[in-house]
Every structure is written in structure tokens, then in C-alpha cells.
Design an enzyme around this catalytic site. Sequence first.
Site, PDB file in Angstrom:
ATOM      1  N   HIS A  42      -1.509   1.113  -4.857  1.00 28.42           N
ATOM      2  CA  HIS A  42      -2.156   2.873  -4.217  1.00 28.42           C
ATOM      3  C   HIS A  42      -0.865   3.544  -4.715  1.00 28.42           C
ATOM      4  O   HIS A  42      -0.494   5.305  -5.056  1.00 28.42           O
ATOM      5  CB  HIS A  42      -1.519   2.790  -2.684  1.00 28.42           C
ATOM      6  CG  HIS A  42      -2.974   2.576  -2.174  1.00 28.42           C
ATOM      7  ND1 HIS A  42      -3.072   2.235  -0.686  1.00 28.42           N
ATOM      8  CD2 HIS A  42      -4.097   1.901  -2.487  1.00 28.42           C
ATOM      9  CE1 HIS A  42      -4.667   1.701  -0.918  1.00 28.42           C
ATOM     10  NE2 HIS A  42      -5.005   1.212  -1.569  1.00 28.42           N
ATOM     11  N   ALA A  61       8.473  -4.480  12.852  1.00 28.06           N
ATOM     12  CA  ALA A  61       8.487  -5.647  11.641  1.00 28.06           C
ATOM     13  C   ALA A  61       9.607  -5.266  11.929  1.00 28.06           C
ATOM     14  O   ALA A  61      10.302  -7.012  11.526  1.00 28.06           O
ATOM     15  CB  ALA A  61       7.870  -4.548  10.587  1.00 28.06           C
ATOM     16  N   THR A 112       0.623  -2.985   8.862  1.00 30.93           N
ATOM     17  CA  THR A 112      -1.093  -1.980   8.367  1.00 30.93           C
ATOM     18  C   THR A 112      -2.137  -2.370   9.174  1.00 30.93           C
ATOM     19  O   THR A 112      -2.175  -3.184   9.961  1.00 30.93           O
ATOM     20  CB  THR A 112      -1.348  -2.611   7.246  1.00 30.93           C
ATOM     21  OG1 THR A 112      -2.443  -1.635   6.535  1.00 30.93           O
ATOM     22  CG2 THR A 112      -2.040  -4.395   6.869  1.00 30.93           C
ATOM     23  N   GLN A 123       0.439  -1.582   0.139  1.00 26.22           N
ATOM     24  CA  GLN A 123       0.066   0.352  -0.176  1.00 26.22           C
ATOM     25  C   GLN A 123       0.575   1.303  -0.649  1.00 26.22           C
ATOM     26  O   GLN A 123       0.453   2.293  -0.061  1.00 26.22           O
ATOM     27  CB  GLN A 123      -0.770  -0.124   1.049  1.00 26.22           C
ATOM     28  CG  GLN A 123      -1.644  -0.983   1.117  1.00 26.22           C
ATOM     29  CD  GLN A 123      -2.410  -1.221   2.728  1.00 26.22           C
ATOM     30  OE1 GLN A 123      -3.825  -0.637   2.699  1.00 26.22           O
ATOM     31  NE2 GLN A 123      -2.007  -2.129   3.822  1.00 26.22           N
TER      32      GLN A 123
HETATM   33  C1  BV8 Z   1     -11.521   2.078  -3.454  1.00 29.37           C
HETATM   34  C2  BV8 Z   1      -1.370   6.831  -1.648  1.00 29.37           C
HETATM   35  C3  BV8 Z   1     -13.377   1.232  -5.051  1.00 29.37           C
HETATM   36  C4  BV8 Z   1      -1.763   8.206  -1.459  1.00 29.37           C
HETATM   37  C5  BV8 Z   1      -3.466   6.120  -0.011  1.00 29.37           C
HETATM   38  C6  BV8 Z   1     -16.522   3.617   4.212  1.00 29.37           C
HETATM   39  C7  BV8 Z   1     -16.216   2.028   4.626  1.00 29.37           C
HETATM   40  C8  BV8 Z   1     -15.377   1.664   4.056  1.00 29.37           C
HETATM   41  C9  BV8 Z   1     -14.139   2.134   3.057  1.00 29.37           C
HETATM   42  C10 BV8 Z   1     -14.909   2.930   3.072  1.00 29.37           C
HETATM   43  C11 BV8 Z   1     -15.482   3.849   3.135  1.00 29.37           C
HETATM   44  N1  BV8 Z   1     -15.855   5.351   1.932  1.00 29.37           N
HETATM   45  C12 BV8 Z   1     -15.131   5.211   1.501  1.00 29.37           C
HETATM   46  C13 BV8 Z   1     -14.487   3.313   1.874  1.00 29.37           C
HETATM   47  C14 BV8 Z   1     -12.920   3.344   0.019  1.00 29.37           C
HETATM   48  C15 BV8 Z   1     -11.814   3.747   0.888  1.00 29.37           C
HETATM   49  C16 BV8 Z   1     -11.568   3.815   1.941  1.00 29.37           C
HETATM   50  O1  BV8 Z   1     -10.473   2.282   2.797  1.00 29.37           O
HETATM   51  N2  BV8 Z   1     -11.702   4.932   2.970  1.00 29.37           N
HETATM   52  C17 BV8 Z   1     -11.283   4.358   4.726  1.00 29.37           C
HETATM   53  C18 BV8 Z   1     -10.923   5.892   4.388  1.00 29.37           C
HETATM   54  C19 BV8 Z   1     -12.112   4.123   5.274  1.00 29.37           C
HETATM   55  N3  BV8 Z   1     -10.793   3.304  -0.202  1.00 29.37           N
HETATM   56  C20 BV8 Z   1     -10.871   3.686  -1.482  1.00 29.37           C
HETATM   57  O2  BV8 Z   1     -11.453   4.674  -1.719  1.00 29.37           O
HETATM   58  C21 BV8 Z   1      -9.914   2.990  -1.707  1.00 29.37           C
HETATM   59  N4  BV8 Z   1     -10.534   2.933  -3.153  1.00 29.37           N
HETATM   60  O3  BV8 Z   1     -11.989   1.716  -2.203  1.00 29.37           O
HETATM   61  O4  BV8 Z   1     -12.226   1.993  -4.469  1.00 29.37           O
HETATM   62  C22 BV8 Z   1     -12.751  -0.419  -5.034  1.00 29.37           C
HETATM   63  C23 BV8 Z   1     -12.734  -1.316  -4.546  1.00 29.37           C
HETATM   64  C24 BV8 Z   1     -12.071  -2.615  -5.155  1.00 29.37           C
HETATM   65  C25 BV8 Z   1     -11.872  -2.651  -6.742  1.00 29.37           C
HETATM   66  C26 BV8 Z   1     -12.137  -1.892  -7.255  1.00 29.37           C
HETATM   67  C27 BV8 Z   1     -12.433  -0.609  -6.558  1.00 29.37           C
HETATM   68  C28 BV8 Z   1      -8.732   3.541  -2.294  1.00 29.37           C
HETATM   69  C29 BV8 Z   1      -8.027   3.669  -1.005  1.00 29.37           C
HETATM   70  C30 BV8 Z   1      -6.512   4.523  -1.429  1.00 29.37           C
HETATM   71  C31 BV8 Z   1      -5.785   5.608  -0.871  1.00 29.37           C
HETATM   72  N5  BV8 Z   1      -4.885   6.175  -0.929  1.00 29.37           N
HETATM   73  N6  BV8 Z   1      -2.530   6.064  -0.262  1.00 29.37           N
HETATM   74  C32 BV8 Z   1      -1.021   8.564  -0.607  1.00 29.37           C
HETATM   75  O5  BV8 Z   1      -0.237   7.488   0.252  1.00 29.37           O
HETATM   76  O6  BV8 Z   1      -0.915   9.956   0.097  1.00 29.37           O
HETATM   77  S1  BV8 Z   1      -4.013   5.299   1.638  1.00 29.37           S
HETATM   78  C33 BV8 Z   1      -2.936   6.067   2.321  1.00 29.37           C
HETATM   79  O7  BV8 Z   1      -3.570   5.721   3.868  1.00 29.37           O
HETATM   80  C34 BV8 Z   1      -2.135   4.366   2.121  1.00 29.37           C
HETATM   81  O8  BV8 Z   1      -1.285   3.774   0.962  1.00 29.37           O
HETATM   82  C35 BV8 Z   1      -2.289   2.968   3.368  1.00 29.37           C
HETATM   83  O9  BV8 Z   1      -3.110   2.294   2.141  1.00 29.37           O
HETATM   84  C36 BV8 Z   1      -3.539   3.817   4.863  1.00 29.37           C
HETATM   85  C37 BV8 Z   1      -2.801   3.600   5.605  1.00 29.37           C
HETATM   86  O10 BV8 Z   1      -2.999   2.229   5.767  1.00 29.37           O
HETATM   87  P1  BV8 Z   1      -2.083   1.657   6.656  1.00 29.37           P
HETATM   88  O11 BV8 Z   1      -0.088   1.131   5.810  1.00 29.37           O
HETATM   89  O12 BV8 Z   1      -2.114   0.833   7.322  1.00 29.37           O
HETATM   90  O13 BV8 Z   1      -1.061   2.657   7.590  1.00 29.37           O
HETATM   91  P2  BV8 Z   1      -1.786   2.972   9.224  1.00 29.37           P
HETATM   92  O14 BV8 Z   1      -0.611   4.724   9.137  1.00 29.37           O
HETATM   93  O15 BV8 Z   1      -2.594   3.112   9.170  1.00 29.37           O
HETATM   94  O16 BV8 Z   1      -1.051   1.608  10.425  1.00 29.37           O
HETATM   95  C38 BV8 Z   1       0.162   1.625  10.109  1.00 29.37           C
HETATM   96  C39 BV8 Z   1       0.340   0.433  10.962  1.00 29.37           C
HETATM   97  O17 BV8 Z   1       1.453  -0.175  11.652  1.00 29.37           O
HETATM   98  C40 BV8 Z   1      -0.083   0.655  12.185  1.00 29.37           C
HETATM   99  O18 BV8 Z   1      -1.225  -0.604  12.554  1.00 29.37           O
HETATM  100  C41 BV8 Z   1       1.149   0.821  13.374  1.00 29.37           C
HETATM  101  O19 BV8 Z   1       0.793   0.207  14.584  1.00 29.37           O
HETATM  102  C42 BV8 Z   1       1.544  -0.215  12.695  1.00 29.37           C
HETATM  103  N7  BV8 Z   1       3.301  -0.284  13.171  1.00 29.37           N
HETATM  104  C43 BV8 Z   1       3.516   1.126  13.266  1.00 29.37           C
HETATM  105  N8  BV8 Z   1       5.246   1.118  13.381  1.00 29.37           N
HETATM  106  C44 BV8 Z   1       5.705  -0.005  12.742  1.00 29.37           C
HETATM  107  C45 BV8 Z   1       3.871  -1.166  12.962  1.00 29.37           C
HETATM  108  N9  BV8 Z   1       4.105  -2.443  12.922  1.00 29.37           N
HETATM  109  C46 BV8 Z   1       5.149  -3.202  12.590  1.00 29.37           C
HETATM  110  N10 BV8 Z   1       6.383  -1.990  12.699  1.00 29.37           N
HETATM  111  C47 BV8 Z   1       6.843  -1.170  13.281  1.00 29.37           C
HETATM  112  N11 BV8 Z   1       7.809  -0.206  13.661  1.00 29.37           N
END
Ligand code: BV8
Length: 240
Positions: A112, A221, A180, A94
Site C-alpha cells: 500500500h 504482537a 491485521t 499493508q
Molecule cells: C483494490 C494506504 C483492485 C493508505 C490503505 C466492497 C467489498 C470488499 C472490497 C471492496 C468493496 N469495495 C471496494 C473494495 C476494495 C477495497 C476495500 O477493500 N475496501 C474496504 C474498505 C471494504 N480495496 C481497495 O480498493 C484496494 N484496491 O482492491 O484494487 C485490485 C485487487 C486485486 C488485484 C488488483 C487490483 C486498495 C486498498 C488500499 C487502501 N489503502 N492504506 C493509508 O494508509 O492511508 S488501507 C489501510 O487500511 C491499511 O493499509 C490497511 O490495509 C487497512 C487497515 O487494515 P489493518 O492494517 O488490518 O488495520 P486495522 O486497524 O483495520 O486492524 C488492526 C488489527 O490489529 C486489529 O485486528 C487489531 O485487533 C490488531 N491489533 C491492534 N493492536 C495490536 C493488534 N494485534 C497485535 N498486537 C497489537 N498490539
Amino acid sequence: MKRPVKSVVVLTGAGISAESGIRTFRAADGLWEEHAIEDVATPEGFARNPQLVYRFYNERRRALQVPQVKPNPAHLALARFEQRWPGDFLLVTQNIDNLHERAGSRRVIHMHGELLKMRCINTNLVFSTREDFDFDTECRCCRNVGNLRPHVVWFGEIPFQMQEIYQALERCDLFVAIGTSGNVYPASGFYQVARQHHAYTAELNLERTGSRFDEHLIGKASAIVPAFLDRVLATALAGC
Ligand code: BV8
């Protein structure tokens, strides 16, 4: 593990790059803390205030290229696993950073998009870039300004290579999610697709997320990924 593991799919998120110095999204000092998602990671936000969005990605592109940001042991372990694994392997990330490639991973799907690429909205041609760009940057295809956007998938847009990802999820024996939070769809649903097809699922993360994996390994990680992948490889080579 439910059955001998031949096919592996790994999904990574921002957590795998955290120890390399790349900010995650939902941490207290995360990327979304300074900006509302709708302002910097949606097509509507880009249309409303393109300069803010160009600046958001230009800052992250510069931050990715400072000397101290480099692959950590988790990235390196995944690259080594890919080289040594005798069966099918697919790494889906991602993340829009290039740390998996810099670690030596070869088959990586950036579902992404990628921070070091830009796309012409007129021709959809994609170009590599390490520099800042904005509205006044001329695209190399049309020779016009105002056509270039970051080659990333914003909320509301369709992630890349979804068919290839779902095919791999349906075939895999082992699905591993690393770093993630499982907050963003469709990536957050991948483990369920794998489970529905009787794969064994494991989550390696700093904290337990709400997703129901067969196995949860808690830790950083760089500490837990190398040992986990060594175990998977040793088990497979022992013919278990
Ligand atoms: C889509 C690029 C249709 C840009 C990104 C309502 C309910 C549910 C879903 C939706 C809703 N309304 C809309 C939606 C869909 C929406 C969505 O999910 N919204 C969310 C906000 C609810 N999704 C979309 O729009 C997607 N498109 O659905 O199209 C479709 C579906 C299927 C098939 C065809 C069509 C598009 C989403 C893409 C958005 N773009 N990134 C940019 O980077 O600027 S998202 C961006 O945020 C990242 O790419 C990543 O995906 C996300 C962040 O998530 P994580 O990577 O998990 O990061 P996070 O900080 O959250 O977590 C880090 C984790 O690591 C934590 O758990 C932490 O504890 C851990 N960690 C920290 N340090 C460590 C560690 N682990 C191990 N070691 C460490 N040292």
C-alpha cells in the site's frame, strides 16, 4: 503444520506497529475515526480537497519520525527470522511506516505504499521525503508545483507488486498474518490463496478476526510474534 516448511510469507497490518505508537485504523481512537476514508484515502477525496489529504499524510509522516516511535520486538523478531531462515521468505506489509526496515528487514513489499515517499503524477517518478509537502511543493523532475501526491495506494487503486505477492502465496508452505483486521481487500484474501495451495495458515492478532486460519494466536504482537517465529525456525531446523 501440514508439511515441512520451506517457504514462508508473512503479511503485517497496523496492529504490528500499534505498540510502537502508530495509530491503527479501526480502533476506537483510530485514524479513520477522525476522517472518512473517502475524504483522505481515495483519489476522489484528493481531487476534491487536496489540502486535507496533504495535511492527513503530513501529520502521519511527522508522527512516524518522533524519537519514541521505533521498531518493537515483533518487528525485530521478523528481521531476525529473515536472517536466520534457510528457505524462501517474503514480508508483505499493508503498513506505510518504515518500522520493518528500521528493524533490519531487507526484503519488504509495501503493497500500500510508503509514507516517506512522494510521487509525481506527471512522470510517476518516486522521491523519498521526510518533510511536509503540498500543492505548492515543486517536484524534482518537472520543476512544477501541483504534481506531487503521497506514494500510497488509496481505495480504488491497485496495490503494488501484486504479481510477485500472488506468486509467493502460491508457493509458500506457511502463511502468517500479524496485526491485521482483514477488512481490506486484496490483502484480506491472501490467506485463502495460500490455503488453496495447501499452505498452513496462522493468524497472530490482538483478537480473533472472521478469517478462517489453521491457527489463531491471540495476544499483543510484541509478546507472541517472537516466540511463534522461534517455534517455526526450531521446527524447520529439527527437520520436522
Ligand atoms: C483494490 C494506504 C483492485 C493508505 C490503505 C466492497 C467489498 C470488499 C472490497 C471492496 C468493496 N469495495 C471496494 C473494495 C476494495 C477495497 C476495500 O477493500 N475496501 C474496504 C474498505 C471494504 N480495496 C481497495 O480498493 C484496494 N484496491 O482492491 O484494487 C485490485 C485487487 C486485486 C488485484 C488488483 C487490483 C486498495 C486498498 C488500499 C487502501 N489503502 N492504506 C493509508 O494508509 O492511508 S488501507 C489501510 O487500511 C491499511 O493499509 C490497511 O490495509 C487497512 C487497515 O487494515 P489493518 O492494517 O488490518 O488495520 P486495522 O486497524 O483495520 O486492524 C488492526 C488489527 O490489529 C486489529 O485486528 C487489531 O485487533 C490488531 N491489533 C491492534 N493492536 C495490536 C493488534 N494485534 C497485535 N498486537 C497489537 N498490539
